[in-house]
Write a protein that holds these residues in place. Sequence first.
Motif, PDB file in Angstrom:
ATOM      1  N   GLU A 163     -31.785 -38.407  -8.910  1.00 31.25           N
ATOM      2  CA  GLU A 163     -30.537 -38.467  -9.367  1.00 31.25           C
ATOM      3  C   GLU A 163     -30.370 -40.029  -9.911  1.00 31.25           C
ATOM      4  O   GLU A 163     -29.410 -40.909 -10.624  1.00 31.25           O
ATOM      5  N   ILE A 164     -30.489 -40.808  -8.492  1.00 29.50           N
ATOM      6  CA  ILE A 164     -29.827 -42.093  -8.434  1.00 29.50           C
ATOM      7  C   ILE A 164     -31.318 -42.739  -9.441  1.00 29.50           C
ATOM      8  O   ILE A 164     -30.909 -44.003  -9.984  1.00 29.50           O
ATOM      9  N   GLN A 189     -23.372 -37.453  -7.247  1.00 28.59           N
ATOM     10  CA  GLN A 189     -22.435 -37.502  -6.252  1.00 28.59           C
ATOM     11  C   GLN A 189     -21.260 -36.177  -5.310  1.00 28.59           C
ATOM     12  O   GLN A 189     -20.901 -36.158  -4.837  1.00 28.59           O
ATOM     13  N   LEU A 210     -21.773 -46.940  -5.729  1.00 30.86           N
ATOM     14  CA  LEU A 210     -22.347 -45.675  -4.881  1.00 30.86           C
ATOM     15  C   LEU A 210     -21.701 -45.408  -3.486  1.00 30.86           C
ATOM     16  O   LEU A 210     -21.421 -45.128  -2.652  1.00 30.86           O
ATOM     17  N   HIS A 211     -21.333 -47.223  -3.085  1.00 30.10           N
ATOM     18  CA  HIS A 211     -20.756 -47.570  -2.481  1.00 30.10           C
ATOM     19  C   HIS A 211     -19.173 -47.796  -1.968  1.00 30.10           C
ATOM     20  O   HIS A 211     -18.653 -48.045  -0.989  1.00 30.10           O
ATOM     21  N   SER A 218     -24.803 -34.408  -1.626  1.00 34.24           N
ATOM     22  CA  SER A 218     -26.425 -34.929  -1.566  1.00 34.24           C
ATOM     23  C   SER A 218     -26.373 -36.345  -2.783  1.00 34.24           C
ATOM     24  O   SER A 218     -25.745 -35.690  -4.075  1.00 34.24           O
ATOM     25  N   LEU A 219     -27.650 -36.994  -2.727  1.00 36.97           N
ATOM     26  CA  LEU A 219     -27.858 -38.225  -3.662  1.00 36.97           C
ATOM     27  C   LEU A 219     -29.463 -38.352  -3.636  1.00 36.97           C
ATOM     28  O   LEU A 219     -29.522 -39.341  -3.172  1.00 36.97           O
ATOM     29  N   GLU A 252     -21.136 -29.837  -9.031  1.00 36.58           N
ATOM     30  CA  GLU A 252     -21.276 -30.648 -10.092  1.00 36.58           C
ATOM     31  C   GLU A 252     -20.244 -30.869 -11.588  1.00 36.58           C
ATOM     32  O   GLU A 252     -19.803 -31.344 -12.171  1.00 36.58           O
ATOM     33  N   THR A 265     -21.648 -41.354 -12.050  1.00 33.99           N
ATOM     34  CA  THR A 265     -21.751 -41.407 -10.309  1.00 33.99           C
ATOM     35  C   THR A 265     -21.153 -40.707  -9.432  1.00 33.99           C
ATOM     36  O   THR A 265     -21.601 -40.069  -8.846  1.00 33.99           O
TER      37      THR A 265
END
Length: 272
Positions: free
Chosen positions: A177-178, A168, A199-200, A172-173, A97, A164
């Motif tokens: 964190e979300i 990511q 996220l997608h 892992s998320l 990160e 974001t």
Amino acid sequence: MAAGKWIGGALGFMIGGPLGALAGYFIGSLFDSGIDVVNESGTQGTFESAFNNGPRYRRTSGYGGYSDEGQRNSFLFSMLVLSSYIIKADGKAMHSEMEVVRQMLRQNFGETAVSQGNDILKKLFDEQQRMGESQFKQTVHECCMQINQHMNYSQRLQLLSFLTMIAQADGSLPHVEIRALKECAQWLGMSEKEVDSLLHLEGNTLEDAYKVLGVSPNASDEEVKRAYRKLALEHHPDKVAALGEDVRKAAEKKFQEINAAKERIWKARGIS
């Protein structure tokens, strides 16, 4: 590059408010050993001169009347402040990160900025520990409110996009964190759906594509088209051009991913 110049020069909307208070703290703590370097010829208008003598940025047609440099520097400092909240949301700072943040600074301002930005992040982590989780969260909330007042919607979307990406980065998320991302989105005046969409972005399934557009697979063709038009307008790279060519390129990549999601849906539905 003189110490602090990458984040000084033209502070834009960071004069005053919670972001200004944090910036003032960091200029004192980071550059105590050589503070006069920011006042050398060619570096006027950096942190010290901005806080002691008033803003020296030029007024242009940029958003809110600040120069492009002011918007850019304020955007990147804001990114660091919010990044510190996202990175430590799960209680630990992962190397991956931190590296994403370093890469962003490297692309924008070079190796000196990487070192300075890294120092600022570390001090933000120290501040979080000193304040306690609850008080630091309130400070981040107030910073988001200040950002909301001075950045347009597309700039805030790009800021959320970078956050974001950072979340990511370690592969892992966790839910915490979300939740932190969605908190920041709400504080920045955006919907939690913006986080779900971002996220997608890199997904390649039809399900991912619908989540990017923020619509149900059961939505009508007209609803899907309307959602795409809204998304394309908000995420258009030209909306963040004032923040620099590198930020615009990042927005352009995101725009291409949105279009790729749209094409998957169009193909599945037989929309021409």
